[in-house]
Design a protein around this motif. Sequence first.
Motif, PDB file in Angstrom:
ATOM      1  N   SER A   1       6.823   9.310   0.612  1.00 34.24           N
ATOM      2  CA  SER A   1       7.252   8.588   1.679  1.00 34.24           C
ATOM      3  C   SER A   1       8.658   8.153   1.312  1.00 34.24           C
ATOM      4  O   SER A   1       9.498   7.974   2.146  1.00 34.24           O
ATOM      5  CB  SER A   1       6.364   7.583   2.276  1.00 34.24           C
ATOM      6  OG  SER A   1       6.041   6.829   1.214  1.00 34.24           O
ATOM      7  N   CYS A   2       8.666   7.744   0.104  1.00 35.18           N
ATOM      8  CA  CYS A   2      10.251   7.067  -0.257  1.00 35.18           C
ATOM      9  C   CYS A   2      11.003   7.881  -1.089  1.00 35.18           C
ATOM     10  O   CYS A   2      12.003   7.572  -1.460  1.00 35.18           O
ATOM     11  CB  CYS A   2       9.688   5.797  -0.720  1.00 35.18           C
ATOM     12  SG  CYS A   2       9.250   4.582   0.525  1.00 35.18           S
TER      13      CYS A   2
ATOM     14  N   CYS B   1      11.492   0.478  -0.374  1.00 36.61           N
ATOM     15  CA  CYS B   1      10.949   1.292  -1.185  1.00 36.61           C
ATOM     16  C   CYS B   1      11.127   1.098  -2.353  1.00 36.61           C
ATOM     17  O   CYS B   1      10.091   1.243  -3.606  1.00 36.61           O
ATOM     18  CB  CYS B   1      11.751   2.778  -0.578  1.00 36.61           C
ATOM     19  SG  CYS B   1      11.082   3.494   0.981  1.00 36.61           S
TER      20      CYS B   1
ATOM     21  N   GLU C   1       1.489   5.807  -6.543  1.00 33.29           N
ATOM     22  CA  GLU C   1       2.723   6.338  -6.826  1.00 33.29           C
ATOM     23  C   GLU C   1       3.110   7.794  -6.261  1.00 33.29           C
ATOM     24  O   GLU C   1       4.326   7.819  -5.767  1.00 33.29           O
ATOM     25  CB  GLU C   1       2.785   6.319  -8.541  1.00 33.29           C
ATOM     26  CG  GLU C   1       2.844   4.952  -9.308  1.00 33.29           C
ATOM     27  CD  GLU C   1       3.387   5.360 -10.494  1.00 33.29           C
ATOM     28  OE1 GLU C   1       4.047   4.494 -11.036  1.00 33.29           O
ATOM     29  OE2 GLU C   1       2.416   6.064 -11.165  1.00 33.29           O
TER      30      GLU C   1
ATOM     31  N   LEU D   1       3.583   7.109  -2.527  1.00 31.86           N
ATOM     32  CA  LEU D   1       4.947   6.407  -2.345  1.00 31.86           C
ATOM     33  C   LEU D   1       6.232   7.400  -2.655  1.00 31.86           C
ATOM     34  O   LEU D   1       7.136   7.134  -1.776  1.00 31.86           O
ATOM     35  CB  LEU D   1       5.119   4.923  -3.145  1.00 31.86           C
ATOM     36  CG  LEU D   1       5.984   4.011  -3.072  1.00 31.86           C
ATOM     37  CD1 LEU D   1       5.926   3.525  -1.727  1.00 31.86           C
ATOM     38  CD2 LEU D   1       6.249   3.027  -4.109  1.00 31.86           C
TER      39      LEU D   1
ATOM     40  N   GLN E   1       8.705  -1.448  -3.578  1.00 36.24           N
ATOM     41  CA  GLN E   1       7.234  -1.064  -3.512  1.00 36.24           C
ATOM     42  C   GLN E   1       7.139  -0.046  -4.713  1.00 36.24           C
ATOM     43  O   GLN E   1       5.996  -0.005  -5.565  1.00 36.24           O
ATOM     44  CB  GLN E   1       6.989  -0.069  -2.395  1.00 36.24           C
ATOM     45  CG  GLN E   1       6.873  -0.982  -1.185  1.00 36.24           C
ATOM     46  CD  GLN E   1       5.891  -1.991  -1.309  1.00 36.24           C
ATOM     47  OE1 GLN E   1       4.940  -1.855  -1.773  1.00 36.24           O
ATOM     48  NE2 GLN E   1       6.204  -3.379  -0.830  1.00 36.24           N
ATOM     49  N   GLU E   2       8.181   0.482  -5.288  1.00 35.32           N
ATOM     50  CA  GLU E   2       8.273   1.716  -6.445  1.00 35.32           C
ATOM     51  C   GLU E   2       8.179   0.813  -7.665  1.00 35.32           C
ATOM     52  O   GLU E   2       7.436   0.944  -8.567  1.00 35.32           O
ATOM     53  CB  GLU E   2       9.387   2.440  -6.544  1.00 35.32           C
ATOM     54  CG  GLU E   2       9.296   3.736  -5.548  1.00 35.32           C
ATOM     55  CD  GLU E   2      10.619   4.554  -5.708  1.00 35.32           C
ATOM     56  OE1 GLU E   2      11.463   4.039  -6.249  1.00 35.32           O
ATOM     57  OE2 GLU E   2      10.365   5.530  -5.328  1.00 35.32           O
TER      58      GLU E   2
ATOM     59  N   ALA F   1       4.689  -0.610  -7.843  1.00 31.85           N
ATOM     60  CA  ALA F   1       3.637   0.345  -8.478  1.00 31.85           C
ATOM     61  C   ALA F   1       3.823   0.892  -9.848  1.00 31.85           C
ATOM     62  O   ALA F   1       2.786   0.947 -10.300  1.00 31.85           O
ATOM     63  CB  ALA F   1       3.856   1.765  -7.404  1.00 31.85           C
TER      64      ALA F   1
END
Length: 303
Positions: free
Chosen positions: A268-269, A77, A262, A265, A80-81, A84
């Motif tokens: 989900s995170c 996460c 974003e 995400l 991915q953040e 993003a």
Amino acid sequence: PIDFGIALKGMMQQAAGNQVESASSSAASEGASMLQSGEDSGKAREDPLKGVKTMITNLIDALQQEQNEEKKKQAFCAEQEAKAAESATKARGNLKTKEQQKRWAENAVLDLQAEINFLNTEVDRLKRTLSAGKSDLDAEKKRIEDEGKNHKQTNTIGEKAMEVLKTHCGKEPAGTCGTIVGGLGKVADELKVLDEFLAKYVLDFAKITEAQKDEIEKTLKTQEPALAEANTNYNRRKDEFAQLNLDVQNAKNAIGLAGEAESALDKSCGQEVHSLEDVVARRKEEIRQMKTAIAVLDGEAFR
């Protein structure tokens, strides 16, 4: 996820029950055990808490596996953040660049349009001047030619008039006839001078017109290619401006997509990522307590 409190409580209750049962059975069979002590001396005494310890060990392994999975999810996460956020930053930077390029292209199109208008006006003026110069020269030649014809007719009339006067007044007339003949002769001389001047004037006018024509044609040779080049650049810049309009719109769309990514995400995170550190810390503490429980069961905590 494993409920640590319930699992540990159940195992500890089972361990206590096993200890009571072990104590009762030990008292009942103490005599028999003493009779067979020689026979059992070579065998290791079986641990009554072995099953509980195994369950706790398995629980520790499960907690460690959960901890590892939570760490992986936290790392995923976070990665991915970061990606993003980087994508959104790049999209905003790209939009800023494309908007600036669009402004430059728009200004270039306007400047080229102004240059084309000026060159068109200048070329048209030069062509009109060139055409007018030839027309003016032809008209002036025609005017001088007609004036010369008039002068010739005037001279012819004057000569005939002098012949008539000389016939009536003699070859060398005097008085009024002499004055008239003299005047007619003077007019003829002045017309001759005027014709010579006009002939020279026409030549000078033609030279000036030709020099002007050469200069105009020379200027046109530079202006017309410049106009063609300006038109080519104008069309190219217009195409660039149209493409940059599309690029700006695409960049805006990219920012919108980055924002949507974003948001997705974060759903989900987002909250989990912020709490995963606490979860990992709790798992560590739970594992520590499990290991302590095994140590207690082994009697290690009191050694």
